[in-house]
Design an enzyme around this catalytic site. Structure first.
Site, PDB file in Angstrom:
ATOM      1  N   GLY A 206       8.047  -6.885  -6.365  1.00 22.46           N
ATOM      2  CA  GLY A 206       8.087  -5.367  -6.292  1.00 22.46           C
ATOM      3  C   GLY A 206       7.367  -4.709  -5.596  1.00 22.46           C
ATOM      4  N   ASN A 207       7.148  -3.259  -5.623  1.00 24.50           N
ATOM      5  CA  ASN A 207       6.138  -2.431  -4.850  1.00 24.50           C
ATOM      6  C   ASN A 207       5.505  -1.631  -5.851  1.00 24.50           C
ATOM      7  OD1 ASN A 207       7.611  -0.211  -4.521  1.00 24.50           O
ATOM      8  ND2 ASN A 207       8.888  -1.697  -3.599  1.00 24.50           N
ATOM      9  N   ARG A 208       4.507  -0.808  -5.404  1.00 23.22           N
ATOM     10  CA  ARG A 208       3.750   0.062  -6.086  1.00 23.22           C
ATOM     11  C   ARG A 208       4.240   1.576  -6.340  1.00 23.22           C
ATOM     12  NH1 ARG A 208      -1.871  -0.752  -3.621  1.00 23.22           N
ATOM     13  NH2 ARG A 208      -2.411   1.211  -5.150  1.00 23.22           N
TER      14      ARG A 208
END
Ligand code: C5P
Length: 410
Positions: A206-208
């Site tokens: 995932g990412n932030r």
């Protein structure tokens, strides 16, 4: 800006202390107006220390200052969190028995109410009618979250997290009563959030991205009259009523939802942080550690494959048609090969979209933050529109100003 933070008598009053901090850290001048009942949950010293101003609940103190009229009249924004069922009823019926309800009657600025109560009270026909009345009058009534309530019970009625109320409040402040209605009749498609690419049933890449910028764009577009669809990748923030939400998880799902809808929209804004790669294989059961004493550090190798570039795909789908206007986003860090703007220009040319919103990213810049600053680049023009540092709502208004200009030129 002058913000009045009303606090109702609910257990969630403690969350309003965090909301107050978010407002004061954003440079706003905050007057806290608790109800008598609110002070049973969080005392006056907390509000006074955090806001830097004395608080009062009734209309009998400081009479010469006429607080029951002045506080409401001078406010740029009134936010009430938590708003109890009792306060909703009083606001809907114009009762004015204490300072907070007087403020609600005298304020002519945007008003945001964040209800919190038990599900039975929220669902009751009386509360539904009060909420409908208030919304008809232009008051923003945020939907409560679902989840654990005061006791062991769960359901809709939880006060949303302070960050979500803060964002809705800033959107109301930016949209305000005099938001231009220049997107009326326009259909706007926005992707937001961050994609998750599953490895197995419990893990993902995932990412932030928090999705705040896309949500702020959706709120401000809706305030300017647009009909808005939000393709939301793993968005954990509440979305105001009136915005259609299409939840997605992966890049491929996001592609499917955006591509199938884009031709039917006047504007497509790709804010979502889309994973460029996904695991080549998905494993149906959880990937396990091995326990081979001869090889205690054994670990799997995960092979990745490229995800499609969705933005470039919708530009290709549009072909030579003039609609929709397509807006891309680019989070950049300058490097040896060029400045953030040089990289932005190269990306705009590569993706072929009409506008590119470039923001500079760093460890504590942009991701999950409430303030941002961006540069808006337009294809075929050397002009750069610089926006911020400001709230994501205010920056969104500036982005829509550019988009409205682009729509007129198309
Ligand atoms: O190439 P980069 O990821 O920097 O481009 C960012 C822009 O492209 C954003 O608008 C993002 O939503 C979009 N994007 C996309 N598909 C990808 C990667 C990014 O549409 N696979």
């Amino acid at each position: 800006m002058r913000i009045v933070l009303g606090v109702g008598g609910g257990i969630a009053a403690y969350k309003a202390a965090l909301l107050l901090r978010l407002f004061t850290e954003g440079g706003h001048e905050v007057t806290v107006v608790p109800t008598e009942a609110a002070l049973k949950f969080v005392g006056a010293p907390t509000w006074e220390a955090l806001s830097g101003h004395p608080v009062q609940t009734d209309v009998w103190s400081n009479i010469t200052d006429v607080p029951h009229v002045r506080i409401g009249q001078e406010a740029d924004l009134v936010v009430v969190a938590p708003t109890t069922a009792d306060l909703l009823a009083k606001a809907a019926h114009g009762l004015a028995g204490d300072l907070l309800t007087n403020v609600l009657l005298t304020a002519r600025c945007p008003v945001v109410l964040a209800p919190a109560m038990h599900t039975e009270m929220w669902d009751h026909a009386a509360t539904r009618a009060n909420v409908a009345t208030l919304r008809e009058r232009g008051v923003t009534v945020i939907e409560p979250d679902s989840g654990r309530l005061t006791g062991a019970d769960t359901g809709p009625g939880r006060l949303p997290e302070p960050e979500a109320i803060h964002e809705a409040a800033l959107a109301a402040l930016a949209g305000g009563a005099d938001a231009p209605a220049d997107l009326t009749g326009r259909r706007v498609l926005i992707s937001t959030g961050g994609t998750r690419e599953p490895l197995d049933p419990v893990r993902y890449l995932g990412n932030r991205s928090s999705g705040k910028q896309g949500l702020a764009l959706a709120q401000t577009a809706a305030a300017r009259g647009a009909s808005v669809t939000l393709v939301a990748a793993n968005l954990e923030l509440p979305v105001p009523e009136g915005i259609e939400v299409v939840p997605v998880q992966t890049a491929l799902e996001l592609q499917e939802e955006v591509r199938s809808r884009s031709a039917a929209h006047d504007v497509v804004v790709m804010v979502a942080a889309v994973a460029d790669f996904r695991p080549a294989e998905y494993t149906d059961s959880k990937i396990k550690k091995t326990h081979d004493p001869a090889d205690p550090d054994a670990a799997p190798t995960i092979r990745l494959v490229r995800n499609p570039d969705i933005l470039a795909g919708i530009v290709a789908d549009r072909g030579s048609a003039s609609s929709p206007v397509i807006v891309g986003f680019a989070a950049e860090t300058g490097d040896a090969t060029g400045s953030v703007l040089d990289l932005g220009r190269a990306k705009l040319a590569r993706k072929g979209c009409d506008l590119l919103v470039v923001n500079e990213v760093g460890v504590d810049k942009t991701f999950g933050q409430d303030e941002t600053s961006v540069h808006v680049l337009t294809r075929g023009s050397d002009a750069v529109v610089d926006l911020g540092p400001a709230s994501k709502s205010q920056v969104s208004q500036g982005i829509w100003d550019v988009v409205v200009g682009s729509l007129a030129a198309h």
